[in-house]
Design a protein around this motif. Structure first.
Motif, short mmCIF file in Angstrom:
data_model
loop_
_atom_site.label_atom_id
_atom_site.label_comp_id
_atom_site.label_asym_id
_atom_site.label_seq_id
_atom_site.Cartn_x
_atom_site.Cartn_y
_atom_site.Cartn_z
N GLY A 129 0.77 -1.14 -0.08
CA GLY A 129 0.01 -0.07 -0.28
C GLY A 129 0.91 1.31 0.00
O GLY A 129 0.38 2.16 -0.49
N LEU A 130 2.11 1.17 0.95
CA LEU A 130 2.84 2.42 0.69
C LEU A 130 3.58 2.63 -0.53
O LEU A 130 3.55 3.82 -1.22
N PHE A 131 3.90 1.41 -1.24
CA PHE A 131 4.57 1.48 -2.44
C PHE A 131 3.29 2.16 -3.58
O PHE A 131 3.64 3.28 -4.30
N LEU A 132 2.39 1.59 -3.70
CA LEU A 132 1.31 2.05 -4.87
C LEU A 132 0.81 3.36 -4.41
O LEU A 132 0.45 4.19 -5.33
N GLY A 133 0.51 3.69 -3.15
CA GLY A 133 -0.01 4.81 -2.86
C GLY A 133 0.95 6.07 -2.99
O GLY A 133 0.69 7.05 -3.07
N THR A 134 2.29 5.80 -3.02
CA THR A 134 3.23 6.78 -3.55
C THR A 134 2.97 7.16 -4.58
O THR A 134 3.11 8.66 -4.98
N PHE A 135 2.51 6.44 -5.79
CA PHE A 135 2.54 6.91 -7.09
C PHE A 135 1.10 7.25 -7.32
O PHE A 135 0.84 7.97 -8.71
N MET A 136 0.18 7.04 -6.41
CA MET A 136 -1.01 7.50 -6.78
C MET A 136 -1.32 8.65 -6.06
O MET A 136 -2.61 9.38 -6.34
N ALA A 137 -0.92 9.04 -5.06
CA ALA A 137 -0.94 10.33 -4.04
C ALA A 137 -0.83 11.55 -4.91
O ALA A 137 -1.79 12.39 -4.56
N ASP A 138 -0.19 11.68 -5.81
CA ASP A 138 0.27 13.13 -6.44
C ASP A 138 -0.10 13.00 -7.80
O ASP A 138 0.60 12.36 -8.61
N GLN A 139 -1.22 13.81 -8.40
CA GLN A 139 -1.50 13.37 -9.87
C GLN A 139 -0.25 13.89 -10.57
O GLN A 139 -0.43 13.46 -11.86
N ARG A 140 0.34 15.02 -10.35
CA ARG A 140 1.28 15.37 -11.10
C ARG A 140 2.30 14.32 -11.21
O ARG A 140 2.88 14.14 -12.40
N ILE A 141 2.74 13.78 -10.27
CA ILE A 141 3.88 12.76 -10.36
C ILE A 141 3.37 11.56 -11.15
O ILE A 141 4.31 11.05 -12.24
N SER A 142 2.15 11.10 -10.69
CA SER A 142 1.42 10.07 -11.51
C SER A 142 1.63 10.42 -13.06
O SER A 142 1.58 9.38 -13.88
N SER A 143 1.22 11.29 -13.30
CA SER A 143 0.92 11.68 -14.76
C SER A 143 2.38 11.52 -15.57
O SER A 143 2.39 10.75 -16.61
N VAL A 144 3.45 12.13 -15.04
CA VAL A 144 4.85 12.04 -15.58
C VAL A 144 5.31 10.64 -15.57
O VAL A 144 5.75 10.12 -16.45
N LEU A 145 5.03 9.77 -14.40
CA LEU A 145 5.39 8.50 -14.36
C LEU A 145 4.76 7.50 -15.56
O LEU A 145 5.35 6.70 -16.17
N LEU A 146 3.65 7.60 -15.75
CA LEU A 146 2.64 7.19 -16.82
C LEU A 146 3.21 7.36 -17.96
O LEU A 146 3.26 6.43 -19.06
N VAL A 173 8.02 13.22 -3.28
CA VAL A 173 6.71 13.54 -3.11
C VAL A 173 6.24 13.43 -1.58
O VAL A 173 6.44 12.61 -0.94
N ALA A 174 5.71 14.67 -1.27
CA ALA A 174 5.43 15.08 0.24
C ALA A 174 3.89 14.34 0.45
O ALA A 174 3.64 14.53 1.82
N THR A 175 3.20 14.14 -0.45
CA THR A 175 1.99 13.66 -0.06
C THR A 175 1.86 12.16 0.51
O THR A 175 2.46 11.20 -0.26
N PRO A 176 1.38 12.00 1.47
CA PRO A 176 1.55 10.69 2.05
C PRO A 176 0.67 9.59 1.30
O PRO A 176 -0.12 9.96 0.47
N TRP A 177 0.83 8.38 1.67
CA TRP A 177 0.23 7.20 0.87
C TRP A 177 -1.05 7.03 1.31
O TRP A 177 -1.64 6.01 0.70
N VAL A 178 -1.56 7.64 2.26
CA VAL A 178 -3.15 7.50 2.61
C VAL A 178 -4.12 8.98 2.45
O VAL A 178 -3.40 9.79 2.42
N PRO A 179 -5.31 8.29 2.12
CA PRO A 179 -6.00 9.77 1.88
C PRO A 179 -6.16 10.66 3.05
O PRO A 179 -6.01 10.60 4.19
N ARG A 180 -6.24 12.13 2.43
CA ARG A 180 -6.50 13.00 3.41
C ARG A 180 -7.95 13.03 4.15
O ARG A 180 -9.09 12.78 3.12
N GLU A 181 -8.21 13.48 5.29
CA GLU A 181 -9.42 13.33 5.87
C GLU A 181 -9.81 14.83 6.57
O GLU A 181 -8.76 15.52 7.22
#
Length: 218
Positions: free
Chosen positions: A55-72, A162-170
């Motif tokens: 979850g930490l690994f996948l959450g890292t790449f899904m947490a920030d849409q800018r980073i995930s866009s570039v990676l994809l 990536v400073a955004t944590p791997w869990v959703p903000r609440e």
């Protein structure tokens, strides 16, 4: 017999390298999400278990849409190119997973430039390969021989920035008011959270929490 020993040594070296890379990845993630505060990083370290790693690994790449866009944009064409050039049995599965991530990303954020950029990069790699008659030399061969290292370096760089944590903000309503935070661990009677603003680590009692609402914007 010497050949078997060499193979065992290579497997041991690979296992050690992967373990070290995984530990470094986790450490960099903890430092990044705590804004490189030593005490907060230490507190977060004790919220993780071995089963949290995927979850930490996948959450890292899904947490920030800018980073995930570039990676994809980078990883989809590189993986397709690798699959076509090596005909690896596992590559098509990885391509399928990445394409599924790409589709979900576009449908969620409507970043239509992401698949367009991926196609452009894939076309460029294909043209380079054709001009050089395959992948015997040139940048294509470099990519193929070092794709594992390339992916590893990219993963570590992402973990560090990536400073955004791997869990959703609440949005959490407590007796003292409303806070926005990331719930990093749920223990019997307690919530361990990381505040979204100053990244302060706090422990909340269950009786302090009146409501929790997950926010779409991480």
């Amino acid at each position: 017999m010497p050949a078997v020993s060499t193979r065992n040594d290579e497997d041991t070296h690979l296992g050690t390298t992967l373990t070290g890379a995984a530990v470094l990845f986790v450490l960099l993630r903890l430092l990044a999400v705590s804004h490189y505060d030593w005490h907060t990083t230490f507190a977060l370290l004790h919220t993780l278990d071995l089963e949290d790693a995927p979850g930490l690994f996948l959450g890292t790449f899904m947490a920030d849409q800018r980073i995930s866009s570039v990676l994809l944009v980078l990883m989809v064409p590189l993986t397709v190119f690798y699959a076509a050039a090596t005909r690896s049995k596992s590559a098509p599965l990885l391509v399928t997973v990445l394409v599924a991530f790409l589709v979900a990303h576009v449908l969620t954020y409507h970043h239509w430039w992401v698949p367009v950029a991926a196609v452009v990069l894939a076309t460029l790699l294909g043209v380079l390969a054709v001009r050089r008659r395959g992948v015997e030399r040139g940048p294509e061969r470099f990519v193929l021989r070092r794709i594992g290292w390339i992916v590893g370096v990219v993963a570590l760089v992402v973990a560090a920035v990536v400073a955004t944590p791997w869990v959703p903000r609440e949005r959490i309503e407590t007796g003292e008011g409303v806070i926005e935070a990331y719930v990093v661990e749920t223990s019997p009677g307690f919530l361990k959270v990381l505040l979204a603003g100053d990244r302060e680590f706090r422990i909340l009692r269950d009786d302090e929490v009146r409501s929790r609402v997950e926010l779409a914007d991480h």
